[in-house]
Write a protein that holds these residues in place. Structure first.
Motif, PDB file in Angstrom:
ATOM      1  N   VAL A 119      -4.613  30.658 -50.925  1.00 52.90           N
ATOM      2  CA  VAL A 119      -5.344  29.785 -50.182  1.00 52.90           C
ATOM      3  C   VAL A 119      -6.893  30.992 -49.545  1.00 52.90           C
ATOM      4  O   VAL A 119      -7.571  30.466 -48.717  1.00 52.90           O
ATOM      5  CB  VAL A 119      -4.551  30.313 -48.918  1.00 52.90           C
ATOM      6  CG1 VAL A 119      -5.434  29.392 -47.297  1.00 52.90           C
ATOM      7  CG2 VAL A 119      -3.581  28.912 -49.402  1.00 52.90           C
ATOM      8  N   PRO A 120      -6.538  32.061 -49.047  1.00 50.11           N
ATOM      9  CA  PRO A 120      -7.687  33.045 -48.873  1.00 50.11           C
ATOM     10  C   PRO A 120      -8.748  32.976 -50.290  1.00 50.11           C
ATOM     11  O   PRO A 120      -9.813  33.153 -49.713  1.00 50.11           O
ATOM     12  CB  PRO A 120      -7.112  34.273 -48.886  1.00 50.11           C
ATOM     13  CG  PRO A 120      -5.858  34.250 -48.227  1.00 50.11           C
ATOM     14  CD  PRO A 120      -5.226  33.130 -49.013  1.00 50.11           C
ATOM     15  N   GLY A 121      -8.426  32.904 -51.102  1.00 48.01           N
ATOM     16  CA  GLY A 121      -9.607  32.690 -52.410  1.00 48.01           C
ATOM     17  C   GLY A 121      -9.785  31.756 -52.507  1.00 48.01           C
ATOM     18  O   GLY A 121     -11.348  31.193 -52.051  1.00 48.01           O
ATOM     19  N   LEU A 122      -9.598  30.562 -51.371  1.00 54.67           N
ATOM     20  CA  LEU A 122      -9.912  29.208 -51.573  1.00 54.67           C
ATOM     21  C   LEU A 122     -11.110  28.906 -50.591  1.00 54.67           C
ATOM     22  O   LEU A 122     -11.776  28.066 -50.436  1.00 54.67           O
ATOM     23  CB  LEU A 122      -8.876  28.049 -50.923  1.00 54.67           C
ATOM     24  CG  LEU A 122      -8.153  27.178 -52.759  1.00 54.67           C
ATOM     25  CD1 LEU A 122      -6.674  26.638 -52.520  1.00 54.67           C
ATOM     26  CD2 LEU A 122      -9.309  26.675 -54.051  1.00 54.67           C
ATOM     27  N   LEU A 123     -10.286  29.753 -49.276  1.00 47.91           N
ATOM     28  CA  LEU A 123     -11.472  29.683 -48.459  1.00 47.91           C
ATOM     29  C   LEU A 123     -12.944  31.155 -48.551  1.00 47.91           C
ATOM     30  O   LEU A 123     -13.963  29.978 -48.120  1.00 47.91           O
ATOM     31  CB  LEU A 123     -11.079  30.323 -47.303  1.00 47.91           C
ATOM     32  CG  LEU A 123      -9.706  29.876 -46.380  1.00 47.91           C
ATOM     33  CD1 LEU A 123      -8.615  30.773 -45.343  1.00 47.91           C
ATOM     34  CD2 LEU A 123     -10.592  28.871 -45.780  1.00 47.91           C
ATOM     35  N   LEU A 124     -12.712  31.576 -49.384  1.00 49.33           N
ATOM     36  CA  LEU A 124     -14.089  32.651 -50.031  1.00 49.33           C
ATOM     37  C   LEU A 124     -14.783  32.011 -50.110  1.00 49.33           C
ATOM     38  O   LEU A 124     -15.975  31.627 -50.880  1.00 49.33           O
ATOM     39  CB  LEU A 124     -13.382  33.994 -51.126  1.00 49.33           C
ATOM     40  CG  LEU A 124     -12.735  35.245 -49.942  1.00 49.33           C
ATOM     41  CD1 LEU A 124     -12.737  35.850 -50.503  1.00 49.33           C
ATOM     42  CD2 LEU A 124     -14.236  35.572 -48.410  1.00 49.33           C
ATOM     43  N   VAL A 125     -14.127  30.904 -51.548  1.00 46.37           N
ATOM     44  CA  VAL A 125     -14.669  29.801 -52.492  1.00 46.37           C
ATOM     45  C   VAL A 125     -15.518  28.808 -51.667  1.00 46.37           C
ATOM     46  O   VAL A 125     -16.952  28.369 -52.061  1.00 46.37           O
ATOM     47  CB  VAL A 125     -13.633  29.304 -53.573  1.00 46.37           C
ATOM     48  CG1 VAL A 125     -14.370  28.484 -54.155  1.00 46.37           C
ATOM     49  CG2 VAL A 125     -13.171  30.797 -54.629  1.00 46.37           C
TER      50      VAL A 125
END
Length: 142
Positions: A119-125
């Motif tokens: 989820v944090p990675g999806l936010l960054l993406v």
């Protein structure tokens, strides 16, 4: 010059927007693979740092361009940058609302919450993709 046509070099704003769109596209791809799929902590921190410093990239590039004594911006730039900012906000909003909807749906939520950094990675993406959309809009408007 050929057949009465002048070759015009792209201005600073156009070059910066085009290069930033390409660079942010690579960063988005990197974050999608290294953070979202593989769950890497270092890539997560690296992507976060790049996004945090992205505002300063333009300032630095403008400063270097001014040192070369070239024309930096013209009257179109403010309008084009405002349109790019608006596109960024729209893209970021759509991404975040889509992620919120996905997290509200139980079967999808379980899949998204399984790896620690998904989820944090999806936010960054999402923020990176919004940056790409903003820079690409500015580049296309030139």
């Amino acid at each position: 010059m050929r057949a009465g046509r002048e070759t015009v070099q792209a201005g600073f704003g156009e070059r910066f927007a085009r290069n930033s769109a390409l660079g942010m596209s690579g960063l988005a791809l990197f974050a999608a693979i290294a953070v979202v799929v593989q769950g890497g902590v270092f890539p997560f921190l690296s992507t976060t740092a790049c996004l945090a410093m992205s505002y300063f990239f333009r300032r630095r590039a403008r400063h270097e361009e001014a040192d070369r004594r070239r024309a930096i911006e013209d009257e179109r730039d403010d309008v084009l940058l405002a349109r790019g900012d608006r596109t960024f906000r729209i893209a970021a909003s759509i991404w975040m609302v889509s992620l919120a909807i996905a997290l509200a749906w139980p079967p999808v939520r379980e899949a998204l919450l399984a790896p620690v950094l998904r989820v944090p990675g999806l936010l960054l993406v999402g923020v990176t993709v919004a940056n790409v959309a903003g820079h690409a809009t500015v580049a296309a408007r030139y």
